[in-house]
Design an enzyme around this catalytic site. Structure first.
Site: not given
Ligand code: DQQ
Length: 567
Positions: A51
């Protein structure tokens, strides 16, 4: 003679070596033998990223943080810290030191996704999800060690962390409480932030309030929730101007000429869905105009595109959308490459004048990479034909094409049962002949057409004689590698094809094809891994596999320079 020649070779070698040592060659140049590394999309040199986190502009510099697994090679398994890069244009990036590494109990196991907020007095902050040694999710605050440093290289954790944790009385599982949004400030003097969550399978956008950004109180009701949608990851909540105004709005501005967007990343389907609605800020509630329809709601992108986040760029007065685009290759292939995950090209995002959907368009800065335009004269693309667009680097290109449809006598009937466009695209792929369409582009094509990714339209007429425009990205022939995911994607485009015409813009970058239909009304992103159509062996064609002729009214294709980045 031989001696002079040897001395010359030696000088060249010494010169090249010193350039390398002084960093004139970026590390990414060294990886040019990897056919799937992109040339102008954001990605790390090695390891796993996901992300985008906390994008913002501060003292004229863009900051992008991202989820990074420093030990994960191409695999997701392992802790997350925040990678950090800065840029003057959101396209060329300079790496900064990793940040939010484990420093205290509340982020000892990982630092998950979060957002930045610039507080009064021009003070940037990060709110993010910390993972404790017991794997509980809590919300932590960090601020720059030296706010005078425009690169914000060092961040320190607030000693008061964690600031927010799941309330056991609310029966919220401590592993379902994450991803704070950018906070917004209302005239009552309270900052507000949303945290993604779920209770059983009911998705929740929990709302917290604070006057000082340290002490946060959970609002009794969530801002919004919906049954049977599973965990809501990476929520985003922001205002947009009405009446087709493409200017962005700061998160803290609540005005008469604005609507609000609530975006959720659905963990169960890995789709980023959104609604447009009204923010009842007096009661801290959100009322979507058309309700929420679970996974069949509007999506930013109908291909691979997840955990997106927007920020308001107050310098260019626009809202910019960023997202993670995961690989479609096997874990074995990712481990061999040594990296996994890229980010989509940043998109400007605004509300369409209809008020019913958002429009997305690649930020204009990407156009600075365009070189050597190839322009095709207006011409008829006969049914069952294709033409090659030569003279560009087809593996690294930006292509705009517009079509006019004059004749629809051969149009196919739309069937009422075709409610899922992705399914229709899978059945009626690029090679399946139709009445009007499929017509569009064959990207990343090998000369013998053993490999290609087809991006195209197909037009139908439904029972009340209205046109239905289907847009597809067909990956079934994208690679001879049997282990890559070749799911075909599709969406219906809300456009009147005869009067408005149909346009397509495709950003092609070695292993990604980002397709913008009808000037950004619908977008489909695909990851593809050709084995033959790589580097200068890639070709580009305009094609029409329908019976009906269509007209190309405009085609310009640019080769794209490589962006100067090291993530
Ligand atoms: N990736 C998820 C989120 C979390 C993060 C979404 C962990 O919910 O915080 O891809 O890498």
């Amino acid at each position: 003679m031989v001696l002079v020649y040897l001395i010359k070779v030696l000088i060249i070698l010494v010169f090249a070596y010193s350039l390398f040592m002084y960093g004139v060659f970026s590390q990414s140049d060294l990886l040019d033998d990897q056919p799937y590394r992109t040339a102008y999309h954001f990605q790390p040199i090695k390891n796993w990223i996901n992300d985008p986190c906390g994008p913002m502009i501060y003292k004229g510099i863009y900051h992008l943080f991202y989820q990074y697994n420093p030990i994960g090679n191409g695999s997701p398994n392992g802790p997350r810290v925040w990678g950090h890069s800065t840029s003057l244009d959101l396209i060329n990036w300079t790496p900064q030191p990793l940040t939010l590494e484990p420093q205290m109990e509340s982020n000892m196991n990982s630092s998950y996704t979060g957002s930045t907020t610039i507080l009064k007095g021009y003070k940037p902050t990060i709110l993010f999800t910390g993972i404790t040694p017991k794997n509980e999710q809590v919300q932590d605050l960090a601020y720059p060690k030296d706010p005078l440093d425009p690169f914000l290289k060092e961040w320190v954790l607030a000693p008061q962390n964690p600031l927010m944790y799941p309330n056991p009385q609310n029966k919220i599982d401590s592993t379902s409480f994450r991803d704070p949004t950018t906070a917004w400030l209302l005239p009552d003097g309270n900052w507000r932030v949303i945290i993604g969550s779920k209770k059983e399978r009911k998705g929740l956008a929990l709302l917290f309030k604070s006057k000082d950004f340290i002490n946060w109180v959970q609002n009794y009701d969530p801002l919004y929730s919906y049954e049977l949608t599973g965990m809501w990851e990476c929520p985003d909540f922001y205002p947009v101007f009405m009446n087709g105004v493409s200017m962005g709005v700061d998160n803290s501005i609540i005005g008469v000429n604005t609507k609000h967007v609530l975006k959720i990343s659905l963990d169960e389907t890995k789709h980023d869905v959104y609604t447009i609605g009204t923010y009842d800020f007096m009661n801290d509630g959100y009322i979507p105009d058309l309700g929420f329809e679970n996974d069949s709601s509007l999506r930013y992108d109908y291909g691979k595109y997840y955990a997106s986040k927007t920020f308001y760029d107050g310098v260019k007065m626009r809202r910019v959308l960023l997202a993670w685009v995961n690989e479609s290759s096997s874990l074995d292939d990712d481990l061999k490459k040594g990296w996994s995950g890229i980010h989509a090209i940043p998109r400007r995002i605004w509300l369409d004048k209809s008020g019913k959907q958002l429009i997305q368009w690649p930020i204009s800065e990407v156009e600075k990479l365009r070189v050597k335009p190839v322009i095709l004269p207006m011409q008829v693309l006969k049914g069952g034909s294709r033409i090659e667009i030569t003279g560009i680097s087809a593996a690294q290109a930006d292509v705009e094409i517009s079509f006019k449809i004059k004749e629809v006598s051969n149009i196919e009937r739309f069937e009422a049962s075709w409610s899922n466009p992705q399914l229709v695209c899978s059945q009626k792929g690029g090679s399946v002949s139709g009445g009007v369409g499929p017509f569009g582009l064959l990207t990343l094509a090998s000369q013998d057409l053993l490999e290609y990714t087809a991006v195209f339209f197909r037009i139908f007429k439904n029972f009340d004689n209205k046109f239905v425009v289907l847009m597809c990205s067909d990956q079934t022939r994208s690679s001879l590698n049997p282990t890559t995911d070749k799911t075909t994607y599709g969406t219906y485009v809300s456009v009147e094809p005869i009067y408005e015409g149909l346009s397509l813009r495709v950003l092609i970058d070695h292993s990604i094809v980002e397709s913008f239909g009808a000037r950004g009304k619908n977008v489909i992103t695909a990851r593809v891994y050709p084995t033959l159509a790589i580097h200068d062996k890639a070709h580009l064609y305009a094609f029409n596999n329908g019976i009906q002729d269509v007209q190309i009214t405009w085609l310009t294709a640019w080769s794209m320079n490589k962006a100067n980045y090291i993530a």
